[in-house]
Design a protein around this motif. Structure first.
Motif, PDB file in Angstrom:
ATOM      1  N   PRO A 284       0.843  -1.211   0.000  1.00 57.39           N
ATOM      2  CA  PRO A 284       0.000   0.000   0.000  1.00 57.39           C
ATOM      3  C   PRO A 284       0.874   1.256   0.000  1.00 57.39           C
ATOM      4  N   LYS A 288      -2.371   6.004   1.034  1.00 59.45           N
ATOM      5  CA  LYS A 288      -3.407   5.071   1.460  1.00 59.45           C
ATOM      6  C   LYS A 288      -3.325   4.813   2.958  1.00 59.45           C
ATOM      7  N   LEU A 289      -2.085   4.698   3.475  1.00 57.80           N
ATOM      8  CA  LEU A 289      -1.932   4.506   4.924  1.00 57.80           C
ATOM      9  C   LEU A 289      -2.456   5.714   5.709  1.00 57.80           C
ATOM     10  N   LYS A 290      -2.181   6.922   5.209  1.00 61.34           N
ATOM     11  CA  LYS A 290      -2.679   8.122   5.881  1.00 61.34           C
ATOM     12  C   LYS A 290      -4.196   8.161   5.886  1.00 61.34           C
ATOM     13  N   ARG A 291      -4.800   7.803   4.738  1.00 61.70           N
ATOM     14  CA  ARG A 291      -6.265   7.803   4.695  1.00 61.70           C
ATOM     15  C   ARG A 291      -6.844   6.773   5.645  1.00 61.70           C
ATOM     16  N   GLN A 292      -6.187   5.639   5.764  1.00 58.75           N
ATOM     17  CA  GLN A 292      -6.680   4.605   6.673  1.00 58.75           C
ATOM     18  C   GLN A 292      -6.595   5.073   8.129  1.00 58.75           C
ATOM     19  N   ARG A 293      -5.487   5.704   8.480  1.00 53.77           N
ATOM     20  CA  ARG A 293      -5.371   6.209   9.853  1.00 53.77           C
ATOM     21  C   ARG A 293      -6.400   7.308  10.145  1.00 53.77           C
ATOM     22  N   ARG A 295      -9.371   7.562   8.824  1.00 54.50           N
ATOM     23  CA  ARG A 295     -10.662   6.897   9.009  1.00 54.50           C
ATOM     24  C   ARG A 295     -10.763   6.276  10.392  1.00 54.50           C
ATOM     25  N   GLU A 296      -9.670   5.700  10.854  1.00 55.46           N
ATOM     26  CA  GLU A 296      -9.694   5.127  12.203  1.00 55.46           C
ATOM     27  C   GLU A 296      -9.895   6.212  13.266  1.00 55.46           C
TER      28      GLU A 296
END
Length: 892
Positions: A284, A288-293, A295-296
């Motif tokens: 990834p 994408k990792l920033k967007r996932q964090r 969202r969390e």
């Protein structure tokens, strides 16, 4: 021989005998220890000795002091004692040949000395005993105090130890929690770093794979790993080949041996890939990792419980304001209102009960408050004595009409104000500041002297520090002079008498001073404390003495104010000016008013756009006791309203909304039919009505207030005037509509009706009366109420014409090119110049032309040229009103 007790037969000497047979005296010295106290709780033990004197009894009652001596008895005897014992033995045995020894008797002087010594000894013993008891008591108190201090210190020590233990436990728990959180963060950080390293390694591997030189034809898998290189144009494999390589690599990801071999082959300088070889799948991306964090994090925030707030609810509140106080969207509040059967937009207001239901449904705590709470704190905090600084005095000029108040002020200001007043009397209240070059400047407030302006004089006396009572030397004390004295006494302010018109031949200042005695005004010439100055406004005599008298009175009052706070003042007068808007004259009482401040004056508010002093100059700030005109209010305030500076616009709107709602609720609703003034006269004569309803419009609020007060005074039980509505500004359609609905008379004081209002009044048959002098208005209303109107001059409005163009002609002046909009223009008629429905000038028509010809009259719909005699300040858009003055005899 003496007996066992050690006393001889004569009983003269008394000694003690110990068990061993020797003579001894009792202890004459007592020793002890006391504690001496010093400041700051210090003390030390001190040894003390108490000495006792023993007094023996001799023959004949003489006092003898036994002395300690040696011998067989263990004590030394004196010569007198040995002589006594020797004589006693001779008496018993008769062996001695000597006769008895007779002691010499004591004289009276010796007896007195010995008695005095004995009394002093007893007194010393008593004092020593008391000192010992006092020392013992103090020692006991000191001991008790020390024990209490030790106990208190022990208790404090225990409490301090307990507190330290609690702090240590809390600190240890906090450190443990912080260490735990730090460890968790460190673990998360390491995991993220490992993930990032793995991703970057894959990215680097992919980049290396992109640079691999692929052979033209895939070779069969055999013992050879190296094939011939491709040219540069064939370095990157085809898209289908890369996709196939990715599939094969995904299938072979679980086999470490094969994967390791492939990675090793990729690191080589040359690599031949077969058709079934694939490219590894990338990990990834960082985005994408920033967007996932993110969202969390949002999920965690959404999972938290909503915050409960305390929502303040006034009696009425808009939906948008309620949503803002609950920190939610306005659409959510509208939905809740719709579920409860209330249809409202975000800009509409709802009552407190509905708002409380909405707040409760959202889980917040409602708090009901009163509307009047918005005014709490408007006046500001009280000033401390350390913040107060000297300020100039505020002086109100009062007196009877035509006694020279305004002329005296003009002479002080070196200006001319009288010429601008209708009828030569002051109908407006003004404020000015005069500085004579030395001493403190003086702020003057000029008040009208007419009987109708009682409220204006009372208002001037209530905000002033000193009252200057102007009395004409030829007229003496008059009714309004007495009224001004009453206002000054009611306000509790000192009075300075200015005897004006002393230059006239029939002037008698001494008579004026004598007449003032009957009203408790005792001047200094008659032994009183009121200063009296003989002045002349026209000759400008003794004006400096008047200013000095005012300054002396101000020094005695020690006037002070705090300039370093929010400004607070008093509205002296207010009007609507064309081009500048609302103009309000303010006397600053506290603080400093600056340009840009948000002010609230009565039921109006605004931001100060400009400050103009009494000389017409723009200033940036105004301190205490300084009169200024302020521009920027959204409406005309009432004279007498308090002006205060507030923090922001929201608070100003809340205060003004509350005050406007309160005033609207106090207005009297009136209904009825339409009527003309003649119909009202006939009904009054027949006794059908007892009230005369009127609608009053004035140029300034002070005149409106005086008119209302005058109409209230002329009313009786049989007939009176009822003011339905009074305001400042020109007559509008709404005024005509109100008069039509209530059957009222429309009165204009120095204002005129606009074209729409005139047309509506003409259609409805309503009459509009115009006045420029207040006593004419009051006299006519009084005549109407009494039912006996004397013949008087009445104005007949001929027509109105609008100025379309202005032409300047040399040696002639300005000519107005006009269009007659109603009625007609006559050459012999008088003319008024109206600007924004306010009378600017009243005079004669200079000329009336139709094209180049002089004409006698011009009717509606035709153009003409006109000039006003003696006046050239005409502008495009002004209206010229033609009228005639006719003598009409009215009967009821």
């Amino acid at each position: 021989m003496s007996d066992a007790k050690g006393q001889d037969r004569g009983g003269r000497i008394e000694l003690n005998r110990s068990g061993g047979g020797k003579l001894e005296l009792k202890t004459t010295v007592e020793q002890g220890t006391v504690r001496q106290s010093f400041s700051h709780g210090r003390s030390k033990p001190v040894a003390v000795e108490v000495k006792k004197r023993r007094i023996g009894t001799g023959t004949g009652g003489s006092m003898r002091k036994p002395a300690v001596g040696g011998g067989k008895g263990g004590g030394e005897r004196t010569g007198d004692e040995r002589e006594v014992r020797r004589s006693a033995r001779q008496d018993q045995g008769g062996k001695s040949g000597r006769g008895p020894v007779v002691l010499k008797p004591l004289t009276d002087e010796e007896k007195k000395v010995r008695l005095k010594a004995l009394s002093e000894a007893r007194k010393n013993e008593e004092e020593a005993r008391k000192r010992a008891e006092e020392n013992a008591r103090r020692a006991a108190e000191e001991l008790a105090r020390r024990k209490e201090e030790e106990a208190a210190a022990a208790l404090r020590k225990e409490q301090e130890a307990a507190r330290r233990q609690e702090e240590e436990d809390a600190r240890r728990k906090a450190e443990e929690q912080a260490a735990r959180l730090l460890a968790e963060e460190e673990a998360k950080r390491k995991a993220a770093e490992e993930t990032e390293k793995a991703r970057q390694a894959e990215v680097q591997a992919d980049a290396a794979a992109d640079q691999v030189v692929v052979a033209d034809e895939p070779a069969a898998v055999s013992g050879e790993d190296v094939a011939a290189p491709r040219p540069d144009s064939a370095k990157r494999p085809a898209k289908s080949t890369r996709r196939a390589e990715g599939d094969d690599d995904e299938r072979g990801r679980g086999k470490p041996g094969r994967g390791a071999a492939k990675r090793d082959n990729r690191r080589g300088s040359k690599l031949t890939l077969g058709a079934d070889d694939d490219e590894p799948v990338r990990g990834p991306s960082l985005a994408k990792l920033k967007r996932q964090r993110e969202r969390e994090r949002l999920a965690k925030v959404a999972s938290n419980e909503p915050q409960v707030r305390e929502v303040v609810i006034p009696e009425t509140i808009t939906v948008q304001e309620l949503a803002a106080r609950m920190a939610i969207r306005g659409a959510e509040v509208v939905k809740v209102l719709m579920r409860n059967g209330v249809l409202a937009t975000i800009n509409q207001s709802i009552d407190a009960d509905t708002a409380e239901i909405v707040v409760s449904e959202f889980g917040h705590t409602p708090k009901r408050v009163s509307e009047s709470d918005v005014e709490v704190g408007v006046e500001g905090a009280e000033d401390h004595d350390s913040d107060l600084k000297p300020r100039p005095p505020v002086v109100t000029v009062m007196g009877h009409v035509d006694h020279g108040k305004t002329s005296l002020l003009d002479a002080l200001r070196k200006s001319n104000v009288v010429s601008g007043e209708a009828g030569g009397i002051t109908q407006h209240i003004g404020a000015y500041q005069v500085d004579i070059g030395h001493g403190t400047p003086v702020a003057f407030i000029d008040t009208p002297g007419h009987a109708a302006f009682t409220a204006m004089r009372a208002r001037g006396a209530s905000v002033t520090d000193i009252v200057v009572l102007v009395v004409a030397a030829d007229d003496g004390v008059m009714p309004q002079t007495i009224e001004a004295i009453s206002h000054a006494k009611a306000a509790g302010v000192p009075v300075v008498v200015a005897v004006n018109k002393c230059d006239l031949p029939d002037a008698d200042p001494s008579r004026v001073k004598q007449e003032l005695l009957s009203h408790d005004i005792v001047v200094e010439d008659f032994g009183g404390d009121v200063q009296a100055v003989e002045v002349s406004a026209t000759k400008k005599q003794n004006l400096d003495k008047l200013i000095e008298a005012i300054q002396l009175q101000a020094e005695l009052l020690e006037l002070k104010a705090n300039p370093d706070r929010e400004a607070q003042g008093f509205i002296i007068e207010a009007r609507l000016d064309r081009g500048r808007g609302v103009v309000a004259t303010v006397l600053v009482q506290k603080g400093t008013l600056r340009v840009g401040d948000i002010v609230v004056a009565g039921a109006q508010w605004g931001r100060v756009r400009a400050l103009v002093d009494d000389h017409g100059r723009n200033v940036k700030e105004a301190g205490p006791s300084m009169p200024v005109e302020i521009l920027g209010l959204d409406g005309v305030p009432e004279a007498g309203d308090v002006m205060s500076v507030v923090d922001n616009e929201r608070k100003a709107r809340e205060i003004v909304d509350y005050r406007q709602r309160k005033r609207r609720g106090q207005q009297i609703a009136a209904t009825g039919g339409k009527a003309t003034l003649e119909d009202m006269f006939n009904q009054l004569k027949a006794g059908e009505i007892q009230e005369l309803p009127v609608v009053i419009k004035s140029d300034v609020h002070g005149s409106l207030e005086a008119i209302q007060a005058g109409l209230d005074k002329i009313g009786t039980d049989e007939a009176k005037v009822r003011v339905l509505f009074g305001a400042v500004g020109g007559i509008t359609e709404s005024d005509i509509t109100l008069a039509q609905a209530s059957g009222a008379l429309v009165v204009g004081f120095n204002v005129r009706a606009n074209a729409q209002a005139r047309e509506l009044a003409r259609r409805e048959g309503l009459e509009i009366r115009y006045y420029s002098i207040i006593y004419e208005l009051l006299d006519e209303m009084k005549a109407v109420l009494s039912g006996m109107l004397a013949p008087e001059a009445r104005e007949v409005i001929l027509g109105h014409s609008e100025i379309r163009e202005v032409f300047s002609i040399s040696r002639v002046g300005k000519i107005a090119g006009c269009m007659v909009i109603d009625g007609l223009m006559k050459r012999s008629a008088r003319a008024r110049l109206l600007r924004d429905d306010v009378v600017i000038y009243d005079g004669e028509l200079g000329s009336l032309k139709r094209f180049k010809d002089d004409v006698r009259e011009v009717r509606q719909g035709f153009e003409c040229g006109m000039s006003i005699e003696g006046y050239n300040d005409i502008r495009q858009g002004d209206v010229i009103e033609a009228y005639e003055v006719q003598e009409v005899a009215r009967t009821l």
